[in-house]
Design an enzyme around this catalytic site. Structure first.
Site, PDB file in Angstrom:
ATOM      1  N   ARG A   1      -7.166 -18.087   6.207  1.00  0.00           N
ATOM      2  CA  ARG A   1      -5.727 -17.835   6.380  1.00  0.00           C
ATOM      3  C   ARG A   1      -5.413 -18.346   7.757  1.00  0.00           C
ATOM      4  O   ARG A   1      -5.906 -17.805   8.754  1.00  0.00           O
ATOM      5  CB  ARG A   1      -5.424 -16.343   6.229  1.00  0.00           C
ATOM      6  CG  ARG A   1      -3.987 -15.946   6.586  1.00  0.00           C
ATOM      7  CD  ARG A   1      -2.965 -16.567   5.628  1.00  0.00           C
ATOM      8  NE  ARG A   1      -1.619 -16.088   5.929  1.00  0.00           N
ATOM      9  CZ  ARG A   1      -0.758 -16.682   6.759  1.00  0.00           C
ATOM     10  NH1 ARG A   1      -1.109 -17.794   7.387  1.00  0.00           N
ATOM     11  NH2 ARG A   1       0.436 -16.167   6.957  1.00  0.00           N
TER      12      ARG A   1
ATOM     13  N   HIS B   1      -1.848 -17.638  12.811  1.00  0.00           N
ATOM     14  CA  HIS B   1      -0.434 -17.278  12.672  1.00  0.00           C
ATOM     15  C   HIS B   1      -0.140 -15.969  13.379  1.00  0.00           C
ATOM     16  O   HIS B   1      -1.058 -15.294  13.865  1.00  0.00           O
ATOM     17  CB  HIS B   1      -0.063 -17.164  11.183  1.00  0.00           C
ATOM     18  CG  HIS B   1      -0.661 -15.960  10.515  1.00  0.00           C
ATOM     19  ND1 HIS B   1      -1.986 -15.892  10.149  1.00  0.00           N
ATOM     20  CD2 HIS B   1      -0.120 -14.754  10.177  1.00  0.00           C
ATOM     21  CE1 HIS B   1      -2.227 -14.706   9.597  1.00  0.00           C
ATOM     22  NE2 HIS B   1      -1.115 -13.990   9.608  1.00  0.00           N
TER      23      HIS B   1
ATOM     24  N   HIS C   1       3.244 -12.691  13.365  1.00  0.00           N
ATOM     25  CA  HIS C   1       4.514 -12.287  12.745  1.00  0.00           C
ATOM     26  C   HIS C   1       5.180 -11.190  13.534  1.00  0.00           C
ATOM     27  O   HIS C   1       4.605 -10.637  14.472  1.00  0.00           O
ATOM     28  CB  HIS C   1       4.345 -11.900  11.278  1.00  0.00           C
ATOM     29  CG  HIS C   1       2.987 -11.416  10.907  1.00  0.00           C
ATOM     30  ND1 HIS C   1       2.526 -10.176  11.234  1.00  0.00           N
ATOM     31  CD2 HIS C   1       1.959 -12.047  10.262  1.00  0.00           C
ATOM     32  CE1 HIS C   1       1.297 -10.042  10.781  1.00  0.00           C
ATOM     33  NE2 HIS C   1       0.903 -11.151  10.198  1.00  0.00           N
TER      34      HIS C   1
ATOM     35  N   GLU D   1       0.465  -5.618  11.330  1.00  0.00           N
ATOM     36  CA  GLU D   1      -0.341  -5.839  10.119  1.00  0.00           C
ATOM     37  C   GLU D   1      -1.500  -4.849  10.106  1.00  0.00           C
ATOM     38  O   GLU D   1      -2.378  -4.899  10.964  1.00  0.00           O
ATOM     39  CB  GLU D   1      -0.862  -7.279  10.104  1.00  0.00           C
ATOM     40  CG  GLU D   1      -1.854  -7.569   8.978  1.00  0.00           C
ATOM     41  CD  GLU D   1      -2.298  -9.030   8.973  1.00  0.00           C
ATOM     42  OE1 GLU D   1      -1.423  -9.915   9.118  1.00  0.00           O
ATOM     43  OE2 GLU D   1      -3.503  -9.297   8.865  1.00  0.00           O
TER      44      GLU D   1
ATOM     45  N   HIS E   1      -3.444 -14.174  15.043  1.00  0.00           N
ATOM     46  CA  HIS E   1      -4.727 -13.877  14.398  1.00  0.00           C
ATOM     47  C   HIS E   1      -5.054 -14.893  13.315  1.00  0.00           C
ATOM     48  O   HIS E   1      -4.203 -15.674  12.894  1.00  0.00           O
ATOM     49  CB  HIS E   1      -4.724 -12.465  13.820  1.00  0.00           C
ATOM     50  CG  HIS E   1      -3.532 -12.154  12.968  1.00  0.00           C
ATOM     51  ND1 HIS E   1      -2.352 -11.708  13.500  1.00  0.00           N
ATOM     52  CD2 HIS E   1      -3.329 -12.224  11.631  1.00  0.00           C
ATOM     53  CE1 HIS E   1      -1.483 -11.497  12.530  1.00  0.00           C
ATOM     54  NE2 HIS E   1      -2.039 -11.819  11.380  1.00  0.00           N
TER      55      HIS E   1
ATOM     56  N   GLU F   1       3.987 -12.310   3.263  1.00  0.00           N
ATOM     57  CA  GLU F   1       2.953 -13.254   3.684  1.00  0.00           C
ATOM     58  C   GLU F   1       3.456 -14.690   3.628  1.00  0.00           C
ATOM     59  O   GLU F   1       2.790 -15.606   4.082  1.00  0.00           O
ATOM     60  CB  GLU F   1       1.722 -13.080   2.780  1.00  0.00           C
ATOM     61  CG  GLU F   1       0.462 -13.707   3.311  1.00  0.00           C
ATOM     62  CD  GLU F   1       0.076 -13.277   4.717  1.00  0.00           C
ATOM     63  OE1 GLU F   1      -0.353 -14.149   5.479  1.00  0.00           O
ATOM     64  OE2 GLU F   1       0.221 -12.085   5.063  1.00  0.00           O
TER      65      GLU F   1
ATOM     66  N   HIS G   1       2.980  18.709  -2.145  1.00  0.00           N
ATOM     67  CA  HIS G   1       3.239  18.581  -0.707  1.00  0.00           C
ATOM     68  C   HIS G   1       4.366  17.593  -0.480  1.00  0.00           C
ATOM     69  O   HIS G   1       4.844  16.957  -1.415  1.00  0.00           O
ATOM     70  CB  HIS G   1       1.973  18.110   0.025  1.00  0.00           C
ATOM     71  CG  HIS G   1       1.602  16.685  -0.293  1.00  0.00           C
ATOM     72  ND1 HIS G   1       0.956  16.323  -1.451  1.00  0.00           N
ATOM     73  CD2 HIS G   1       1.809  15.518   0.373  1.00  0.00           C
ATOM     74  CE1 HIS G   1       0.768  15.011  -1.470  1.00  0.00           C
ATOM     75  NE2 HIS G   1       1.280  14.500  -0.391  1.00  0.00           N
TER      76      HIS G   1
ATOM     77  N   HIS H   1       6.042  14.927   3.076  1.00  0.00           N
ATOM     78  CA  HIS H   1       5.811  14.412   4.429  1.00  0.00           C
ATOM     79  C   HIS H   1       7.123  14.435   5.208  1.00  0.00           C
ATOM     80  O   HIS H   1       8.049  13.689   4.878  1.00  0.00           O
ATOM     81  CB  HIS H   1       5.241  12.988   4.364  1.00  0.00           C
ATOM     82  CG  HIS H   1       3.997  12.911   3.536  1.00  0.00           C
ATOM     83  ND1 HIS H   1       2.761  13.237   4.031  1.00  0.00           N
ATOM     84  CD2 HIS H   1       3.806  12.615   2.231  1.00  0.00           C
ATOM     85  CE1 HIS H   1       1.857  13.130   3.064  1.00  0.00           C
ATOM     86  NE2 HIS H   1       2.467  12.751   1.966  1.00  0.00           N
TER      87      HIS H   1
ATOM     88  N   GLU I   1       6.035   7.505   2.302  1.00  0.00           N
ATOM     89  CA  GLU I   1       4.618   7.247   2.005  1.00  0.00           C
ATOM     90  C   GLU I   1       4.501   6.055   1.065  1.00  0.00           C
ATOM     91  O   GLU I   1       5.115   6.028   0.001  1.00  0.00           O
ATOM     92  CB  GLU I   1       3.995   8.481   1.341  1.00  0.00           C
ATOM     93  CG  GLU I   1       2.582   8.254   0.809  1.00  0.00           C
ATOM     94  CD  GLU I   1       1.992   9.504   0.153  1.00  0.00           C
ATOM     95  OE1 GLU I   1       2.544  10.604   0.354  1.00  0.00           O
ATOM     96  OE2 GLU I   1       0.989   9.365  -0.569  1.00  0.00           O
TER      97      GLU I   1
ATOM     98  N   HIS J   1       5.700  15.929  -4.043  1.00  0.00           N
ATOM     99  CA  HIS J   1       4.876  15.196  -5.007  1.00  0.00           C
ATOM    100  C   HIS J   1       3.467  15.774  -5.074  1.00  0.00           C
ATOM    101  O   HIS J   1       3.033  16.494  -4.176  1.00  0.00           O
ATOM    102  CB  HIS J   1       4.812  13.705  -4.670  1.00  0.00           C
ATOM    103  CG  HIS J   1       4.382  13.386  -3.263  1.00  0.00           C
ATOM    104  ND1 HIS J   1       5.188  13.618  -2.173  1.00  0.00           N
ATOM    105  CD2 HIS J   1       3.228  12.862  -2.763  1.00  0.00           C
ATOM    106  CE1 HIS J   1       4.556  13.247  -1.063  1.00  0.00           C
ATOM    107  NE2 HIS J   1       3.366  12.783  -1.397  1.00  0.00           N
TER     108      HIS J   1
HETATM  109 MN    MN Z   1      -1.078 -11.855   9.420  1.00  0.00          MN
HETATM  110 MN    MN Z   2       1.753  12.439  -0.003  1.00  0.00          MN
END
Ligand code: MN
Ligand code: MN
Length: 418
Positions: free
Chosen positions: A124, A127, A129, A133, A172, A195, A309, A311, A316, A355
């Site tokens: 890859r 590059h 961004h 990542e 990277h 990507e 539970h 968050h 998530e 959830h």
């Molecule tokens: Mn990347």
């Molecule tokens: Mn969760």
């Protein structure tokens, strides 16, 4: 667990009744059928349930909760399900990638996912961004290279279960190493990222006047006459040499970076371990560079439940690695939607929506919970209800004293698996 079992028994019994032709209407007022008018196949008839029109049996059979949701599901909300297996692949000489972003999965605003494979020697290209990542290896071996803002390089090989994190803007490369190369899943901390829209070194060279390249690098402009005019993106490179040789060549006079960019996640001691499974949490507390992504690698044993539970701090994003599971998301309205997950699928639960995730298979269920955050946080229903006044809880749930005792004892429970 008791409730779920009872509900399953009721659904099974009701299906038998329907098959005999008896009216299902009487079921509406029973436990597990909360709505008026009643919802779900338990409250329908074989004729009404039939589906004589065209359908895709392969999809139907791996996603049974779409076709036949439990009677407790109600209302509508954005579908919390997507899959890399329904994403288009971009294939080049050195490997391939596919992505699930807000284009195909609009609810996924915080995180975009990419699944990429690099064959042996597949690269890859260099590059960077605008987003961070985060990545987890799911197969094979990959070599990463990056530098920090002080020019200090890190070159490392990662294997299945390892993760890396590149802060926004740090350049990277990724390369498949060994005889098999490697496969991984990336999470960008922006659902619209992808990507296919990164900043690539070949594109920049091709779109910079040659005399500027000459002055910048201190060599004649003609030296750059053979630069690629199209981006390489993922190309077939030469087989990688020894790691120590690359590390020696890339070493900076300023030394090593302050913090590693990789973390051996699957090798860490579980943060939580119980009969129900294991949870490994990696965030900025134990992986300091990961300032915008927090992750939990969850293993749920057969029959186990990632308990009810939510968050409070972040949405998530989920990635399913092994086994099969079922999740119901609870929303205002009320609304509730149940979805099934298999390896390669992606889930998404907006901040504060309730959830659970049930292991529905015979093997361990393994999945990732990813948050755009420097920390993992949650509130569990059992901890909350174990810590509210007894009389108040009795009035809310109308349960007996024995059940109130059982819920109160859950304040001792340390784990997130039931
Ligand atoms: Mn990347
Ligand atoms: Mn969760």
């Amino acid at each position: 667990m008791t409730d779920l079992t009872r509900r399953n028994v009721l659904v099974g019994a009701a299906a038998g009744v329907v098959a005999l032709g008896a009216s299902a209407v009487a079921k509406a007022a029973e436990f597990g059928n909360p709505d008026s008018p009643p919802q779900g196949s338990i409250n329908s008839t074989p004729a009404a349930l039939s589906e004589p029109g065209p359908q895709n049996p392969q999809l139907r059979d791996v996603l049974p909760s779409f076709n036949n949701p439990p009677a407790t599901d109600v209302g509508g909300m954005p579908i919390p399900w997507a899959s890399f297996n329904e994403a288009h692949k971009r294939i080049q000489s050195g490997g391939w990638a596919r992505e699930v972003t807000t284009k195909a999965f609009p609810v996924s605003k915080d995180i975009a996912g990419v699944n990429m494979r690099l064959g042996p020697g597949g690269v890859r290209e260099l590059h960077w961004h605008q987003q961070a990542e985060w990545a987890i290896m799911v197969s094979g071996d990959v070599r990463i290279t990056t530098i920090d803002t002080k020019g200090r390089a890190e070159v490392a090989d990662v294997q299945s279960g390892d993760i890396w994190y590149f802060p926004p803007g740090l350049p990277h490369s990724l390369q498949g190493v060994g005889d098999n190369g490697g496969e991984f899943v990336l999470a960008f901390d922006n659902g619209a990222a992808g990507e296919f829209n990164t900043l690539m070194v070949t594109d920049w060279f091709a779109h910079t006047p040659p005399e500027i390249l000459a002055q910048n690098f201190g060599v004649p402009a003609e030296k750059f006459k053979d630069i690629p005019l199209d981006q390489l993106w993922i190309y077939q490179g030469a087989k990688a040499g020894p790691l120590v040789a690359d590390q020696a060549y890339c070493a900076s006079p300023a030394g090593r970076p302050d913090h590693p960019f990789i973390f051996r996640m699957s090798a860490m001691t579980p943060t939580v371990s119980s009969a129900g499974g294991e949870v490994r949490i990696v965030d900025s507390h134990n992986f300091p560079v990961s300032k915008t992504v927090a992750a939990a690698l969850v293993t749920v044993r057969p029959g186990g439940l990632r308990e009810l539970h939510w968050h409070p701090d972040n949405d998530e994003w989920q990635y399913y690695i092994k086994g099969s599971g079922r999740m119901t998301v609870f929303n205002t309205g009320p609304a509730a939607q149940t979805v099934d997950f298999n390896p390669g699928d992606v889930g998404y639960v907006e901040k504060n929506l309730g959830h659970y995730i049930k292991n529905t298979g015979k093997d361990d269920l393994v999945f990732l919970e990813i948050f755009k955050s420097d920390h993992f946080s949650e509130v569990t229903l059992s901890q909350w209800l174990a810590n509210v006044p007894r009389q108040m809880l009795k009035e809310h749930l109308r349960v007996d004293e024995e059940t109130l005792d059982a819920i109160h004892k859950l304040k001792q429970r340390q784990d997130v698996l039931a």
